[in-house]
Design a protein around this motif. Structure first.
Motif, PDB file in Angstrom:
ATOM      1  N   ALA A 155      28.282 -11.880 -17.453  1.00  0.00           N
ATOM      2  CA  ALA A 155      29.043 -13.108 -17.709  1.00  0.00           C
ATOM      3  C   ALA A 155      28.167 -14.334 -17.454  1.00  0.00           C
ATOM      4  CB  ALA A 155      30.293 -13.153 -16.833  1.00  0.00           C
ATOM      5  N   GLY A 156      27.460 -14.328 -16.320  1.00  0.00           N
ATOM      6  CA  GLY A 156      26.563 -15.438 -16.028  1.00  0.00           C
ATOM      7  C   GLY A 156      25.424 -15.526 -17.022  1.00  0.00           C
ATOM      8  N   GLY A 157      24.836 -14.363 -17.342  1.00  0.00           N
ATOM      9  CA  GLY A 157      23.732 -14.346 -18.303  1.00  0.00           C
ATOM     10  C   GLY A 157      24.163 -14.763 -19.698  1.00  0.00           C
ATOM     11  N   GLY A 158      25.373 -14.353 -20.106  1.00  0.00           N
ATOM     12  CA  GLY A 158      25.867 -14.710 -21.442  1.00  0.00           C
ATOM     13  C   GLY A 158      26.077 -16.198 -21.584  1.00  0.00           C
ATOM     14  N   VAL A 159      26.701 -16.820 -20.583  1.00  0.00           N
ATOM     15  CA  VAL A 159      26.911 -18.276 -20.632  1.00  0.00           C
ATOM     16  C   VAL A 159      25.573 -18.994 -20.599  1.00  0.00           C
ATOM     17  CG1 VAL A 159      27.900 -20.254 -19.422  1.00  0.00           C
ATOM     18  CG2 VAL A 159      29.200 -18.135 -19.605  1.00  0.00           C
ATOM     19  N   LYS A 160      24.630 -18.484 -19.820  1.00  0.00           N
ATOM     20  CA  LYS A 160      23.300 -19.095 -19.750  1.00  0.00           C
ATOM     21  C   LYS A 160      22.610 -19.073 -21.124  1.00  0.00           C
ATOM     22  CE  LYS A 160      18.823 -18.484 -17.510  1.00  0.00           C
ATOM     23  NZ  LYS A 160      18.104 -17.882 -18.670  1.00  0.00           N
ATOM     24  N   GLU A 161      22.753 -17.949 -21.852  1.00  0.00           N
ATOM     25  CA  GLU A 161      22.173 -17.876 -23.199  1.00  0.00           C
ATOM     26  C   GLU A 161      22.817 -18.905 -24.126  1.00  0.00           C
ATOM     27  OE1 GLU A 161      19.690 -16.163 -24.214  1.00  0.00           O
ATOM     28  OE2 GLU A 161      19.377 -14.700 -22.612  1.00  0.00           O
ATOM     29  N   LEU A 162      24.126 -19.095 -23.994  1.00  0.00           N
ATOM     30  CA  LEU A 162      24.809 -20.096 -24.820  1.00  0.00           C
ATOM     31  C   LEU A 162      24.359 -21.500 -24.442  1.00  0.00           C
ATOM     32  CD1 LEU A 162      28.461 -18.666 -24.945  1.00  0.00           C
ATOM     33  CD2 LEU A 162      26.605 -18.370 -26.599  1.00  0.00           C
ATOM     34  N   GLN A 163      24.018 -21.697 -23.169  1.00  0.00           N
ATOM     35  CA  GLN A 163      23.459 -22.987 -22.757  1.00  0.00           C
ATOM     36  C   GLN A 163      22.101 -23.202 -23.399  1.00  0.00           C
ATOM     37  OE1 GLN A 163      23.666 -22.396 -18.461  1.00  0.00           O
ATOM     38  NE2 GLN A 163      25.312 -23.904 -18.287  1.00  0.00           N
ATOM     39  N   GLU A 164      21.287 -22.153 -23.437  1.00  0.00           N
ATOM     40  CA  GLU A 164      19.971 -22.251 -24.073  1.00  0.00           C
ATOM     41  C   GLU A 164      20.111 -22.558 -25.557  1.00  0.00           C
ATOM     42  OE1 GLU A 164      17.400 -18.953 -23.363  1.00  0.00           O
ATOM     43  OE2 GLU A 164      17.782 -18.911 -21.215  1.00  0.00           O
ATOM     44  N   GLY A 165      21.166 -22.015 -26.172  1.00  0.00           N
ATOM     45  CA  GLY A 165      21.389 -22.255 -27.595  1.00  0.00           C
ATOM     46  C   GLY A 165      22.050 -23.595 -27.879  1.00  0.00           C
ATOM     47  N   GLY A 166      22.385 -24.353 -26.821  1.00  0.00           N
ATOM     48  CA  GLY A 166      22.980 -25.679 -27.009  1.00  0.00           C
ATOM     49  C   GLY A 166      24.456 -25.659 -27.314  1.00  0.00           C
ATOM     50  N   LEU A 167      25.092 -24.480 -27.186  1.00  0.00           N
ATOM     51  CA  LEU A 167      26.512 -24.378 -27.505  1.00  0.00           C
ATOM     52  C   LEU A 167      27.376 -24.819 -26.330  1.00  0.00           C
ATOM     53  CD1 LEU A 167      28.074 -23.415 -30.023  1.00  0.00           C
ATOM     54  CD2 LEU A 167      28.398 -21.211 -28.877  1.00  0.00           C
ATOM     55  N   ILE A 168      26.858 -24.681 -25.111  1.00  0.00           N
ATOM     56  CA  ILE A 168      27.562 -25.071 -23.891  1.00  0.00           C
ATOM     57  C   ILE A 168      26.669 -26.008 -23.093  1.00  0.00           C
ATOM     58  CG2 ILE A 168      28.478 -24.231 -21.678  1.00  0.00           C
ATOM     59  CD1 ILE A 168      29.365 -21.718 -23.036  1.00  0.00           C
ATOM     60  N   GLY A 169      27.277 -26.986 -22.456  1.00  0.00           N
ATOM     61  CA  GLY A 169      26.518 -27.950 -21.674  1.00  0.00           C
ATOM     62  C   GLY A 169      25.975 -27.362 -20.379  1.00  0.00           C
ATOM     63  N   VAL A 170      25.158 -28.155 -19.684  1.00  0.00           N
ATOM     64  CA  VAL A 170      24.549 -27.733 -18.428  1.00  0.00           C
ATOM     65  C   VAL A 170      24.868 -28.763 -17.357  1.00  0.00           C
ATOM     66  CG1 VAL A 170      22.401 -27.211 -17.208  1.00  0.00           C
ATOM     67  CG2 VAL A 170      22.661 -26.570 -19.627  1.00  0.00           C
ATOM     68  N   THR A 171      25.644 -28.329 -16.353  1.00  0.00           N
ATOM     69  CA  THR A 171      25.954 -29.183 -15.211  1.00  0.00           C
ATOM     70  C   THR A 171      25.339 -28.549 -13.978  1.00  0.00           C
ATOM     71  OG1 THR A 171      28.074 -29.770 -16.240  1.00  0.00           O
ATOM     72  CG2 THR A 171      27.775 -30.336 -13.918  1.00  0.00           C
ATOM     73  N   LEU A 172      24.153 -29.042 -13.585  1.00  0.00           N
ATOM     74  CA  LEU A 172      23.405 -28.445 -12.488  1.00  0.00           C
ATOM     75  C   LEU A 172      24.049 -28.732 -11.139  1.00  0.00           C
ATOM     76  CD1 LEU A 172      19.673 -29.094 -13.483  1.00  0.00           C
ATOM     77  CD2 LEU A 172      20.759 -26.876 -13.163  1.00  0.00           C
ATOM     78  N   LEU A 173      23.987 -27.756 -10.255  1.00  0.00           N
ATOM     79  CA  LEU A 173      24.419 -27.918  -8.866  1.00  0.00           C
ATOM     80  C   LEU A 173      23.161 -27.946  -8.009  1.00  0.00           C
ATOM     81  CD1 LEU A 173      27.397 -25.376  -8.858  1.00  0.00           C
ATOM     82  CD2 LEU A 173      27.539 -27.861  -8.985  1.00  0.00           C
ATOM     83  N   GLU A 174      22.701 -29.148  -7.678  1.00  0.00           N
ATOM     84  CA  GLU A 174      21.447 -29.318  -6.956  1.00  0.00           C
ATOM     85  C   GLU A 174      21.493 -28.607  -5.607  1.00  0.00           C
ATOM     86  OE1 GLU A 174      18.861 -30.605  -8.216  1.00  0.00           O
ATOM     87  OE2 GLU A 174      19.683 -31.536 -10.014  1.00  0.00           O
ATOM     88  N   GLY A 175      20.414 -27.884  -5.308  1.00  0.00           N
ATOM     89  CA  GLY A 175      20.296 -27.223  -4.015  1.00  0.00           C
ATOM     90  C   GLY A 175      20.926 -25.858  -3.936  1.00  0.00           C
TER      91      GLY A 175
END
Length: 395
Positions: A332-352
């Protein structure tokens, strides 16, 4: 049938040994990326945001990823470092979308190139080798888990046929099981050719594949939990065989065996595709895991078919259900990450926040939310099943 199956297994192991990773000159790759990013900044200054973001994508997909630097960093430095570099590309595009000042965009680009320079310097100095066994074990365990389930079904059907005086029909089971194995390999080849895209399209397709795998994993885990006691399992096997014997229909008996094996084979194809998506430079470890898993299955089949040792169903099914859930969280985490790489889902980083690549846990809100949902869903289902059993005992 068993002889040619061993030949196939050994062929895959031999082929896997020939897979090597040839690295280009990383300084030249970073120089090319830096030049492309400078070009993107120039286009951004002219007011063409879409054009600038396209050039950033060209740098990521066509250079950092395609030229192999991402995989090299992932396997030689760390998966965390490769992911942070990827997030830096996303940050730059996000700044452009928000019409950030040129100085802010330029600062992020400078940091990006600096990170890459540090990475190749670390690689030249030996770097920190990632544990290839972290890739080997999921490949091995998936193969054993899926194969063992098929073996339990086929072994139980064969035992039922022999016990009922229909031992002559066991050859049908072997023939259709062999056909299912061949069909699984053909499915793998077809699946790989269909998914062999490039750039953002490949990332999106890979992400979708991993999310589908999550659904299948949860379904398999639920199915195994429902068959974990001897009575349920016996009823399941008897239902598969009895109708075929009553009608003297060897075709339907063969189809039952084919589907039992092919279902697991198709799941292996799906899960292995998800593993390949995130393998980095450790693809040959997946093949080694596959080969070792096949050899383990030969032993398991011999024990189930000819030995007197019985596999305890309840702990086996419950243990593998837990494994399925852990893999579902990771996918699930890896799948969403791939969609983030493809620009389909945004990226909201949690610093630290720490990153656990093996479990598919990444420091973004978008990857964590579906994982949290899965945990709550499974926890709720476990509580429901426990209360249901208590009510059944009381009544």
């Amino acid at each position: 049938m068993r002889k040619w199956l061993l030949v196939v297994i050994m062929a895959f192991i031999v082929v896997s040994q020939g897979m090597v990773f040839a690295a280009p000159k990383w300084d030249a790759v970073v120089d090319k990326i830096e030049k492309t990013m400078d070009q993107s900044l120039t286009v951004y200054k002219s007011g063409d945001t879409a054009g600038a973001k396209k050039i950033v994508n060209d740098a990521y997909y066509g250079m950092y990823e395609k030229d192999g630097l991402e995989k090299a960093v992932n396997s030689t430095v760390s998966a965390k470092r490769a992911n942070l570099t990827e997030y830096k590309f996303s940050t730059i595009k996000k700044l452009m979308t928000n019409q950030a000042p040129e100085a802010d965009v330029k600062k992020q680009m400078k940091e990006l190139i600096g990170m890459m320079r540090e990475d190749i310097a670390q690689m030249d100095g030996g770097g920190k080798q990632s544990s290839s066994m972290a890739t080997f074990w999921p490949a091995f365990l998936i193969m054993v888990r899926e194969g063992a389930e098929a073996i339990l079904v086929i072994g139980a059907i064969i035992a039922y046929l022999i016990k009922s005086g229909n031992s002559e029909k066991t050859q049908v089971i072997y023939n259709y099981s062999g056909a299912a194995i061949v069909a699984s390999f053909l499915t793998a080849i077809l699946f790989r050719s269909v998914i062999n895209l490039s750039g953002a399209s490949q990332e999106i397709m890979e992400g979708m594949t991993m999310l589908v795998a999550v659904f299948v994993l949860l379904s398999v885990g639920h199915w195994m939990s429902s068959k974990s006691d001897e009575k349920s399992w016996g009823n399941y096997i008897e239902g598969k065989v009895q109708s075929s014997l009553t009608k003297n229909n060897t075709f339907s008996l063969g189809v039952a065996a084919f589907l039992a094996v092919y279902r697991e084979g198709a799941e292996v194809v799906l899960f292995y595709q998800a593993l390949f998506n995130d393998a980095g430079d450790d693809m040959q470890m997946i093949w080694l895991g596959f080969g070792a898993g096949c050899l383990a299955l030969v032993v398991i089949f011999a024990v189930v078919r000819y030995g007197s040792v019985r596999i305890p169903l309840k702990p086996f099914f419950q243990g593998t259900s837990i494994l399925m859930f852990i893999l579902a969280i990771s996918f699930a985490g890896g799948g969403v990450k791939e969609l983030q790489e493809g620009g389909l889902i945004g990226v909201t980083l949690l610093e630290g926040m720490p990153m656990f690549d093996l479990l598919g846990i990444y420091p973004t809100v978008e990857t964590l939310l579906p994982q949290l949902f899965l945990i709550l869903m499974v926890a709720g289902n476990v509580m429901y099943q426990k209360r249901k059993k208590i009510r059944e005992v009381v009544s």
